[in-house]
Write a protein that holds these residues in place. Structure first.
Motif, PDB file in Angstrom:
ATOM      1  N   LYS A 119      20.553  70.791  52.385  1.00  0.00           N
ATOM      2  CA  LYS A 119      19.664  69.890  51.657  1.00  0.00           C
ATOM      3  C   LYS A 119      20.244  69.589  50.289  1.00  0.00           C
ATOM      4  N   ALA A 120      20.248  68.325  49.939  1.00  0.00           N
ATOM      5  CA  ALA A 120      20.792  67.892  48.658  1.00  0.00           C
ATOM      6  C   ALA A 120      19.744  67.067  47.918  1.00  0.00           C
ATOM      7  N   ASP A 121      19.737  67.201  46.616  1.00  0.00           N
ATOM      8  CA  ASP A 121      18.776  66.476  45.777  1.00  0.00           C
ATOM      9  C   ASP A 121      19.578  65.770  44.684  1.00  0.00           C
ATOM     10  N   ASP A 147      18.177  58.505  53.446  1.00  0.00           N
ATOM     11  CA  ASP A 147      18.833  57.202  53.387  1.00  0.00           C
ATOM     12  C   ASP A 147      18.337  56.349  52.224  1.00  0.00           C
ATOM     13  N   THR A 148      17.055  56.449  51.900  1.00  0.00           N
ATOM     14  CA  THR A 148      16.527  55.649  50.792  1.00  0.00           C
ATOM     15  C   THR A 148      17.185  56.050  49.474  1.00  0.00           C
ATOM     16  N   ILE A 149      17.453  57.343  49.312  1.00  0.00           N
ATOM     17  CA  ILE A 149      18.114  57.825  48.095  1.00  0.00           C
ATOM     18  C   ILE A 149      19.579  57.402  48.094  1.00  0.00           C
ATOM     19  N   LYS A 156      28.059  57.189  67.895  1.00  0.00           N
ATOM     20  CA  LYS A 156      26.646  56.889  67.613  1.00  0.00           C
ATOM     21  C   LYS A 156      26.303  57.207  66.158  1.00  0.00           C
ATOM     22  N   VAL A 157      26.738  58.371  65.680  1.00  0.00           N
ATOM     23  CA  VAL A 157      26.465  58.735  64.282  1.00  0.00           C
ATOM     24  C   VAL A 157      27.219  57.809  63.341  1.00  0.00           C
ATOM     25  N   ALA A 158      28.457  57.478  63.680  1.00  0.00           N
ATOM     26  CA  ALA A 158      29.251  56.592  62.837  1.00  0.00           C
ATOM     27  C   ALA A 158      28.595  55.220  62.702  1.00  0.00           C
ATOM     28  N   LEU A 159      28.037  54.698  63.790  1.00  0.00           N
ATOM     29  CA  LEU A 159      27.324  53.421  63.733  1.00  0.00           C
ATOM     30  C   LEU A 159      26.158  53.493  62.753  1.00  0.00           C
ATOM     31  N   ASP A 160      25.419  54.593  62.822  1.00  0.00           N
ATOM     32  CA  ASP A 160      24.264  54.774  61.935  1.00  0.00           C
ATOM     33  C   ASP A 160      24.701  54.854  60.471  1.00  0.00           C
ATOM     34  N   ARG A 161      25.711  55.693  60.191  1.00  0.00           N
ATOM     35  CA  ARG A 161      26.152  55.882  58.806  1.00  0.00           C
ATOM     36  C   ARG A 161      26.815  54.621  58.243  1.00  0.00           C
ATOM     37  N   LEU A 178      25.612  52.764  54.834  1.00  0.00           N
ATOM     38  CA  LEU A 178      26.514  52.737  53.685  1.00  0.00           C
ATOM     39  C   LEU A 178      27.125  51.365  53.429  1.00  0.00           C
ATOM     40  N   SER A 179      27.443  50.644  54.493  1.00  0.00           N
ATOM     41  CA  SER A 179      28.167  49.387  54.342  1.00  0.00           C
ATOM     42  C   SER A 179      27.260  48.179  54.148  1.00  0.00           C
ATOM     43  N   MET A 180      25.957  48.365  54.289  1.00  0.00           N
ATOM     44  CA  MET A 180      25.037  47.247  54.112  1.00  0.00           C
ATOM     45  C   MET A 180      24.952  46.879  52.633  1.00  0.00           C
TER      46      MET A 180
END
Length: 307
Positions: A174-176, A203-205, A256-261, A265-267
């Motif tokens: 967990k990261a903050d 993701d929102t952060i 699958k994970v790469a598509l999500d990340r 990130l790239s949007m």
């Protein structure tokens, strides 16, 4: 296309407020799964090679595989040496065709010594027209990067990309993130910013952090856990699978994970900018994903207005 120098991509990421995604790779399945995901989305991708993660192969072998795969696709692929701590490894990576480098001085050195060693690493990188990324441990700042020390570090070393400690956690814990600290470091250091250890961040952060200056972000724990999870699931079905099947399971889980990340990130912060850039890179493969993204945005807006 051939491997691309990171310098040609990171300015666009800074201008359009998105982050280049970097994935640590250990083998062919990881490399192909990640590159195929980037090809589907029509976005650039960085492939990271960490010295501790290639004990069963070599820089030469990894570079040869990545170069061959990059030549098959239409999207830019960067080959990045991650967390090098000596110049001989950096020189070997350069000779193998790596197009991005990271150097981190040994932890036992003083801040002054870290600056000296990192300056030498930057000179080596720049003499080969390669950007250098680095990080350092601030003294007496609760494991967070001190903005004033970050400014001095960048100014005196010539490092192009800083990986600051802003509350991230390596290994997927967990990261903050301290977004206020990130904003201050970006303003003071005036350089590109790289995020490591962000797997546990919502993701929102992540999107807010990109808006405040994150230009590239690394991913490893998420793809590793996804691949291992799918393999365990298959092993639990009774009969022992062949290695060919395991290889396919690993690749698809990673993809699958790469598509999500990559989507997160790239949007670009501007949907229009993202759509235009994506269509330019790979018009044939991008229509479906762009339609999905625009549809999701419209539905979210309608839902918000109706609440």
């Amino acid at each position: 296309m051939a491997l691309v120098n990171l310098r040609s991509l990171i300015d666009e990421a800074e201008t359009n407020k998105y982050a280049l995604a970097g994935f640590n790779i250990l083998n062919l399945e990881m490399t192909e799964g990640i590159v195929e995901a980037a090809q589907v989305l029509g976005v650039p991708v960085i492939l990271n090679v960490h010295p501790d993660q290639i004990i069963h192969t070599s820089l030469e072998m990894i570079a040869a595989n990545v170069t061959e795969i990059a030549c098959r696709v239409k999207i830019p692929v960067v080959l990045h040496l991650d967390y090098a701590n000596n110049f001989s490894l950096m020189r070997k990576a350069i000779s193998c065709g790596f197009t991005s480098l990271m150097f981190v001085a040994p932890a036992e050195l003083s801040f002054e010594e870290v600056i000296r060693e990192t300056r030498n690493a930057a000179e080596l990188s720049h003499s080969n027209d390669i950007l250098l990324e680095s990080e350092f441990k601030s003294e007496g700042n609760n494991d967070l990067t001190d903005p004033d020390q970050a400014e001095r570090f960048i100014r005196e070393t010539g490092v192009d990309i800083l990986s600051p400690q802003i509350g991230t956690s390596h290994g997927g814990g967990k990261a903050d993130l301290d977004l206020g600290l990130l904003k201050t470091i970006k303003q003071k250091a005036k350089c590109y910013i790289s995020l490591h250890g962000g797997s546990g961040v919502e993701d929102t952060i992540i999107r807010k952090a990109i808006g405040l200056g994150i230009n590239k972000a690394s991913v490893y724990s998420q793809i590793s856990k996804a691949a291992i999870g799918k393999i365990k699931e298959r092993l639990g079905n009774g009969d022992g699978p062949d290695m060919i099947e395991v290889s396919g399971i690993m690749k698809e889980a990673i993809k699958k994970v790469a598509l999500d990340r990559l989507s997160i990130l790239s949007m670009s912060s501007s949907p229009a900018e993202y759509s235009i850039n994506t269509l330019k890179r790979d018009p044939e493969n991008s229509i479906d994903i762009l339609t999905r993204d625009v549809t999701e945005r419209i539905l979210k807006k309608l839902k918000s207005e109706n609440q």
